[in-house]
Design a protein around this motif. Structure first.
Motif, PDB file in Angstrom:
ATOM      1  N   ASP A 262       0.877  -1.175   0.000  1.00  0.00           N
ATOM      2  CA  ASP A 262       0.000   0.000   0.000  1.00  0.00           C
ATOM      3  C   ASP A 262       0.913   1.223   0.000  1.00  0.00           C
ATOM      4  O   ASP A 262       1.631   1.476   0.982  1.00  0.00           O
ATOM      5  CB  ASP A 262      -0.919  -0.016   1.236  1.00  0.00           C
ATOM      6  CG  ASP A 262      -1.947   1.121   1.184  1.00  0.00           C
ATOM      7  OD1 ASP A 262      -1.714   2.117   0.483  1.00  0.00           O
ATOM      8  OD2 ASP A 262      -2.973   1.011   1.891  1.00  0.00           O
ATOM      9  N   CYS A 265      -0.467   4.408   2.648  1.00  0.00           N
ATOM     10  CA  CYS A 265      -1.062   3.493   3.647  1.00  0.00           C
ATOM     11  C   CYS A 265      -1.802   4.200   4.777  1.00  0.00           C
ATOM     12  O   CYS A 265      -2.526   3.547   5.529  1.00  0.00           O
ATOM     13  CB  CYS A 265      -0.008   2.546   4.184  1.00  0.00           C
ATOM     14  SG  CYS A 265       1.173   3.320   5.298  1.00  0.00           S
ATOM     15  N   GLY A 268      -2.704   2.576   8.143  1.00  0.00           N
ATOM     16  CA  GLY A 268      -2.219   1.194   8.123  1.00  0.00           C
ATOM     17  C   GLY A 268      -3.285   0.116   8.013  1.00  0.00           C
ATOM     18  O   GLY A 268      -3.004  -1.059   8.297  1.00  0.00           O
ATOM     19  N   THR A 270      -4.582  -1.489   5.461  1.00  0.00           N
ATOM     20  CA  THR A 270      -4.177  -2.604   4.579  1.00  0.00           C
ATOM     21  C   THR A 270      -3.155  -3.498   5.285  1.00  0.00           C
ATOM     22  O   THR A 270      -3.206  -4.726   5.166  1.00  0.00           O
ATOM     23  CB  THR A 270      -3.517  -2.031   3.291  1.00  0.00           C
ATOM     24  OG1 THR A 270      -4.385  -1.045   2.754  1.00  0.00           O
ATOM     25  CG2 THR A 270      -3.248  -3.100   2.268  1.00  0.00           C
ATOM     26  N   LEU A 271      -2.238  -2.880   6.012  1.00  0.00           N
ATOM     27  CA  LEU A 271      -1.140  -3.637   6.626  1.00  0.00           C
ATOM     28  C   LEU A 271      -1.670  -4.555   7.732  1.00  0.00           C
ATOM     29  O   LEU A 271      -1.295  -5.725   7.826  1.00  0.00           O
ATOM     30  CB  LEU A 271      -0.080  -2.677   7.190  1.00  0.00           C
ATOM     31  CG  LEU A 271       0.218  -1.425   6.340  1.00  0.00           C
ATOM     32  CD1 LEU A 271       1.320  -0.596   6.979  1.00  0.00           C
ATOM     33  CD2 LEU A 271       0.583  -1.824   4.913  1.00  0.00           C
ATOM     34  N   GLY A 283       4.253  -1.000   3.574  1.00  0.00           N
ATOM     35  CA  GLY A 283       3.430   0.200   3.660  1.00  0.00           C
ATOM     36  C   GLY A 283       4.298   1.428   3.444  1.00  0.00           C
ATOM     37  O   GLY A 283       5.454   1.460   3.881  1.00  0.00           O
ATOM     38  N   SER A 294      -0.050   4.158  12.115  1.00  0.00           N
ATOM     39  CA  SER A 294       0.171   2.775  11.652  1.00  0.00           C
ATOM     40  C   SER A 294       1.024   2.003  12.663  1.00  0.00           C
ATOM     41  O   SER A 294       0.729   0.856  12.992  1.00  0.00           O
ATOM     42  CB  SER A 294       0.906   2.763  10.311  1.00  0.00           C
ATOM     43  OG  SER A 294       0.116   3.303   9.306  1.00  0.00           O
TER      44      SER A 294
END
Ligand SMILES: C[S@@+](CC[C@H](N)C(=O)[O-])C[C@H]1O[C@@H](n2cnc3c(N)ncnc32)[C@H](O)[C@@H]1O
Length: 309
Positions: A262, A265, A268, A270-271, A283, A294
């Protein structure tokens, strides 16, 4: 592979650190060209700016697209046409910036890899042309324009309430990783199901759901209301996306151990979801507030990663 979180300008990081054909899935949720700044909901400090101006950097980026060999002739032609139509406007500055980054994303995807680009109707029609030029004029394919419908936020008296985002799904080749997903729609009654119907009926806590194959209209995932302070999933980062949105994307276009990237990001999301689903992640964000948020989320969830600066 170690999970990595980069603080910095995504174009530079993609060019310096991410190899060709190395990423299974990219999801990006870049600024939408909304012409406003976004502040952290808790501290009120600026998280990031989404105000675009044509400036010297835009001019350099524009000339890079026209002069560098790793941009296809179709991409050059499209950008020249945009310049004629939009002039050196703020919208054109935004599109030039996205073109450079999408071109890098195409390079780093594996042949089985896909990109999901999250945007809204402000610029989705231009972004789709850019994606067509970069993906479809090479080996890539258009897969879906996903409509994510939600109900939160304000309404206008002058037009129908604008309540959807668009997620453009493109693959690097005609044979990407793809796993069909299910869609549950609430049913009032238990009737109308049985062997002759191709839907399954599911009962959860006394409520009935029709279980069918997921279409390209996703109206079953709530957005994270920026106003609802009581919402315990809200992390304070403006524009935070819900985890179940990312869960559907990641499950559909990657496998366990896949590498997900991502490049915008934010907080965060997606992470976190990638790690929960046993995927690895990279990220990138150039906002210190984003990286701080994140980091806090990853640490709270006991997810290991390396911070790269
Ligand atoms: C819409 S937010 C992403 C929100 C994220 N999906 C989430 O769930 O929290 C967009 C992010 O892109 C970042 N960004 C914008 N331009 C960037 C660039 N050139 N390089 C790296 N990050 C950038 C901003 O700092 C912001 O955090």
């Amino acid at each position: 592979m170690e999970n990595q979180l980069f603080l910095g300008e995504n174009l530079e990081i993609l060019q310096k650190f991410i190899q060709n054909n190395s990423i299974d899935l990219v999801y990006i949720d870049p600024p939408f060209n909304s012409n406003r700044n976004y502040n952290s909901i808790d501290t009120k400090n600026q998280a990031f700016s989404d105000i675009w101006k044509w400036n010297n950097d835009s001019e350099t980026e524009f000339l890079n697209i026209l002069n560098q060999p790793h941009f296809s002739d179709e991409t050059k032609l499209l950008i020249q046409s945009f310049e004629k139509f939009l002039k050196k406007s703020n919208l054109f500055a935004y599109l030039v910036s996205l073109t450079l980054r999408i071109n890098e994303i195409f390079r780093i995807l594996k042949p089985t890899g896909s990109l999901f680009l999250h945007c809204n109707p402000t610029a989705s029609h231009y972004l789709k042309l850019i994606l067509d030029a970069i993906f479809c004029c090479n080996s890539g394919t258009f897969r879906n324009e996903i409509i994510w419908g939600y109900r939160t936020g304000g309404i206008s008296k002058q037009w129908f309430a604008r309540k959807h985002d668009i997620i453009l799904f493109y693959a690097k080749t005609a044979k990407p990783i793809f796993h069909q997903q299910n869609y549950l729609s609430p049913q009032k009654y238990k009737y109308g199901f049985g062997k002759k119907h191709h839907y399954e009926l599911i009962e959860k806590n006394g409520q009935y759901f029709k279980n069918s194959v997921c279409r390209d209209i996703w109206d079953d995932i709530d957005s994270i209301g920026t106003l609802g302070r009581k919402n315990d999933v809200r992390n304070g980062y403006p524009t935070q996306k819900p985890e179940n949105l990312l869960e559907r994307i990641i499950k559909s276009a990657s496998n366990e151990k896949s590498l997900i990237l991502d490049a915008y990001c934010g907080s965060g999301t997606t992470l976190i979801v990638a790690a929960k689903l046993n995927r690895n992640f990279i990220g990138i964000d150039n906002s210190e507030t984003a990286i701080y948020t994140s980091q806090k989320r990853l640490t709270d969830a006991k997810i290991e990663y390396k911070l790269m600066k």
